[in-house]
Design an enzyme around this catalytic site. Structure first.
Site, PDB file in Angstrom:
ATOM      1  N   HIS A 122       0.744  -1.295   0.023  1.00  0.00           N
ATOM      2  CA  HIS A 122       0.189  -0.019  -0.027  1.00  0.00           C
ATOM      3  C   HIS A 122       0.890   1.279  -0.032  1.00  0.00           C
ATOM      4  O   HIS A 122       1.990   1.147   0.441  1.00  0.00           O
ATOM      5  CB  HIS A 122      -0.831  -0.216   1.268  1.00  0.00           C
ATOM      6  CG  HIS A 122      -1.888   0.920   1.461  1.00  0.00           C
ATOM      7  ND1 HIS A 122      -1.547   2.331   1.898  1.00  0.00           N
ATOM      8  CD2 HIS A 122      -3.195   1.018   1.395  1.00  0.00           C
ATOM      9  CE1 HIS A 122      -2.674   3.009   2.055  1.00  0.00           C
ATOM     10  NE2 HIS A 122      -3.936   2.344   1.601  1.00  0.00           N
ATOM     11  N   ASP A 199       3.048  -4.312   8.257  1.00  0.00           N
ATOM     12  CA  ASP A 199       1.471  -3.357   8.035  1.00  0.00           C
ATOM     13  C   ASP A 199       0.495  -4.462   8.211  1.00  0.00           C
ATOM     14  O   ASP A 199       0.200  -5.438   7.383  1.00  0.00           O
ATOM     15  CB  ASP A 199       1.715  -2.846   6.564  1.00  0.00           C
ATOM     16  CG  ASP A 199       0.414  -2.186   6.271  1.00  0.00           C
ATOM     17  OD1 ASP A 199      -0.542  -2.408   6.944  1.00  0.00           O
ATOM     18  OD2 ASP A 199       0.335  -1.654   5.212  1.00  0.00           O
ATOM     19  N   GLN A 202      -4.807  -4.863   7.008  1.00  0.00           N
ATOM     20  CA  GLN A 202      -5.915  -5.678   6.857  1.00  0.00           C
ATOM     21  C   GLN A 202      -5.561  -7.312   7.710  1.00  0.00           C
ATOM     22  O   GLN A 202      -6.486  -8.104   7.200  1.00  0.00           O
ATOM     23  CB  GLN A 202      -5.653  -6.079   5.240  1.00  0.00           C
ATOM     24  CG  GLN A 202      -5.846  -4.836   4.361  1.00  0.00           C
ATOM     25  CD  GLN A 202      -7.180  -4.193   4.560  1.00  0.00           C
ATOM     26  OE1 GLN A 202      -8.256  -5.002   4.812  1.00  0.00           O
ATOM     27  NE2 GLN A 202      -7.368  -3.046   4.020  1.00  0.00           N
ATOM     28  N   LYS A 225     -10.834  -0.051  10.610  1.00  0.00           N
ATOM     29  CA  LYS A 225     -11.177  -1.182   9.907  1.00  0.00           C
ATOM     30  C   LYS A 225     -11.387  -2.395  10.731  1.00  0.00           C
ATOM     31  O   LYS A 225     -11.518  -3.352  10.201  1.00  0.00           O
ATOM     32  CB  LYS A 225      -9.665  -1.674   9.105  1.00  0.00           C
ATOM     33  CG  LYS A 225      -9.201  -0.601   7.878  1.00  0.00           C
ATOM     34  CD  LYS A 225      -8.111  -1.078   7.180  1.00  0.00           C
ATOM     35  CE  LYS A 225      -7.324   0.108   6.501  1.00  0.00           C
ATOM     36  NZ  LYS A 225      -8.051   0.591   5.003  1.00  0.00           N
ATOM     37  N   CYS A 364      -4.839   2.392  -3.695  1.00  0.00           N
ATOM     38  CA  CYS A 364      -3.575   3.087  -3.067  1.00  0.00           C
ATOM     39  C   CYS A 364      -2.484   1.890  -3.185  1.00  0.00           C
ATOM     40  O   CYS A 364      -1.756   1.675  -2.385  1.00  0.00           O
ATOM     41  CB  CYS A 364      -3.818   3.290  -1.287  1.00  0.00           C
ATOM     42  SG  CYS A 364      -4.833   4.590  -1.221  1.00  0.00           S
TER      43      CYS A 364
HETATM   44  N1  PMP Z   1      -1.795  -0.694   4.748  1.00  0.00           N
HETATM   45  C1  PMP Z   1      -2.962  -1.238   3.966  1.00  0.00           C
HETATM   46  C2  PMP Z   1      -2.715  -2.764   3.599  1.00  0.00           C
HETATM   47  C3  PMP Z   1      -4.245  -0.968   3.888  1.00  0.00           C
HETATM   48  O1  PMP Z   1      -5.133  -1.756   3.547  1.00  0.00           O
HETATM   49  C4  PMP Z   1      -4.240   0.320   4.396  1.00  0.00           C
HETATM   50  C5  PMP Z   1      -5.906   1.135   4.347  1.00  0.00           C
HETATM   51  N2  PMP Z   1      -6.261   0.808   2.941  1.00  0.00           N
HETATM   52  C6  PMP Z   1      -3.184   1.104   4.889  1.00  0.00           C
HETATM   53  C7  PMP Z   1      -2.205   0.653   4.842  1.00  0.00           C
HETATM   54  C8  PMP Z   1      -3.797   2.542   5.350  1.00  0.00           C
HETATM   55  O2  PMP Z   1      -4.549   2.767   6.406  1.00  0.00           O
HETATM   56  P1  PMP Z   1      -5.021   4.246   7.053  1.00  0.00           P
HETATM   57  O3  PMP Z   1      -5.528   4.743   5.736  1.00  0.00           O
HETATM   58  O4  PMP Z   1      -6.073   3.629   7.992  1.00  0.00           O
HETATM   59  O5  PMP Z   1      -3.921   4.772   7.595  1.00  0.00           O
END
Ligand code: PMP
Length: 412
Positions: A122, A199, A202, A225, A364
């Site tokens: 991401h 990270d 998910q 999430k 993203c």
């Molecule tokens: N890493 C992953 C794998 C994600 O899915 C996301 C959110 N889509 C993020 C990082 C970023 O999370 P946040 O926008 O809550 O900071």
């Protein structure tokens, strides 16, 4: 017993209609819905004991502080952290990663050093590292992804080598759905003396995660999430690693003593929580953790394997649909990104008219889309309250959309 139909009753939003149809919410990888218990925790905080934490001697401040610190303990228990010292409340995964980038990484990366991420990251686990490696004169290297959407670990021992100082890997890809072998990568990182970050945006909301078993140095995740409000997230770090890190933000609460010309730092984890924290949402995160623990993280994961299998099969049976990532539900999180001949944005807009919420775009994860030659994909992502009936509704909606766009296609 784990019953999504019963669980749904705790989520008021799931009984609303969207564009005249019952809501089918399949955008959980972007953010989850909130149960009544979490909403109620916020109301209770603001109606009954709202006060700043760690400051007052008055009753309400102590009540707020106790609940804030209890939430920290609940988070520590969820991820099997050995103590609360390593649980730092931040805004979200992105902030947690930026914290490590601006502290540990800037302190420890130098010219000629290397840092490793994967090709499926991401943007949050890529863009911060681009900056710190460039500033340090270090090199950012990538663990490659196979055409099937899994990590190619044949190069693990060369990509992670004696020059590597930090490895940061997405646990479950929010695009491919792939569950990465973080334990194995962590072992290799430690073998060469590198730090290992996960990270968990998910993974923590969807499966058991055990930082003690994995032995990771850092883990980042977001409350929104996992049924909590937006604006609260967590950086877990080994206290021994935190001890060697400079504070990120400086100001109130993170200090022990302050003179006109210098200051000393508070104990962990407060040293990394400057200013008034988002205590109300942290307390609500604690309630979300209670909710998940009552369901059982093993059951949450099992449900997503089941609904994932059902979705993979139902979508796989549609000739026009190509699913991205591993084909087996056990190897992936509860989400499925896919393409059809119709542009994902058109598909998403059409489905929205039927009350079905999916995500469309690059999620993203632009570099991985580019590598696969895709500009955008559609993504359906599941959580504890989704049912197989909703998968059927999605498939019916997709068929209707494809028929509509097929017959309205511009002929050359
Ligand atoms: N890493 C992953 C794998 C994600 O899915 C996301 C959110 N889509 C993020 C990082 C970023 O999370 P946040 O926008 O809550 O900071």
């Amino acid at each position: 017993m784990f019953d999504p139909k019963l669980i749904r009753k705790d989520f008021p939003i799931l009984s609303r209609k969207v564009n005249g149809s019952p809501l089918v919410y399949l955008d959980n990888a972007a953010t989850s819905q909130k149960p009544r218990q979490v909403i109620q925790a916020l109301v209770e905080c603001y109606e009954q004991y709202n006060s700043n934490v760690h400051r007052g001697v008055h009753t309400m401040s102590m009540e707020a502080t106790d609940r804030y610190e209890a939430a920290r303990q609940k988070v520590a228990d969820l991820i099997h952290a050995p103590s609360v010292e390593g649980v730092i409340f931040v805004r979200n995964t992105t902030e947690a990663i930026n914290l490590v980038a601006n502290t540990w990484a800037t302190q420890n990366l130098g010219p000629g050093d290397e840092m490793v991420v994967t090709e499926m990251e991401h943007h949050s686990n890529l863009v911060p590292w681009q900056k710190v490696t460039a500033q340090a004169g270090a090199t950012l290297r990538f663990l490659p992804v196979t055409p099937e959407g899994t990590l190619d670990l044949t190069s693990l021992d060369t990509v992670i080598n004696e020059r590597t100082k930090l490895v940061s890997v997405v646990h479950i890809s929010n695009f491919l759905g792939t569950i990465n072998p973080v334990n194995e990568i962590c072992r290799r990182a430690h073998q060469v003396g590198a730090r290992f970050m996960v990270d968990g945006a998910q993974s923590v909301p969807h499966m058991p995660v055990d930082v003690t078993d994995m032995d990771c140095d850092f883990l980042a995740f977001s409350g929104h999430k996992m049924m909590a409000p937006p604006g609260i997230g967590v950086l877990y770090a080994k206290p021994s690693v935190l001890e060697g890190m400079e504070p990120f933000l400086r100001g109130g609460d993170m200090v022990r003593e302050v003179w006109y010309d210098h200051a000393t730092w508070n104990d962990l984890p407060m040293r990394f929580e400057a200013g008034t924290p988002n205590f109300a949402d942290a307390i609500a995160l604690g309630v979300a953790v209670d909710y998940l623990q009552a369901l059982g993280m093993d059951n949450v994961r099992q449900h997503e394997i089941e609904i994932g299998s059902y979705a993979l099969q139902a979508l796989g049976e549609m000739e026009e649909v190509t699913i991205v990532g591993p084909t087996e539900a056990r190897l992936r999180g509860g989400l499925a990104a896919f393409t059809t001949d119709v542009h994902p944005h058109d598909l998403g807009t059409f489905l929205d008219q039927e009350g079905i919420a999916i995500r469309t775009g690059h999620h993203c994860v632009m570099p991985m889309h580019n590598k696969l030659g895709l500009a955008a994909t559609a993504r359906a992502s599941f959580y504890v309250y989704n049912t197989n009936d909703e998968m059927d509704t999605l498939v019916r909606g997709l068929k209707k959309a494809l028929a509509y766009f097929g017959s309205h296609a511009l002929k050359p």
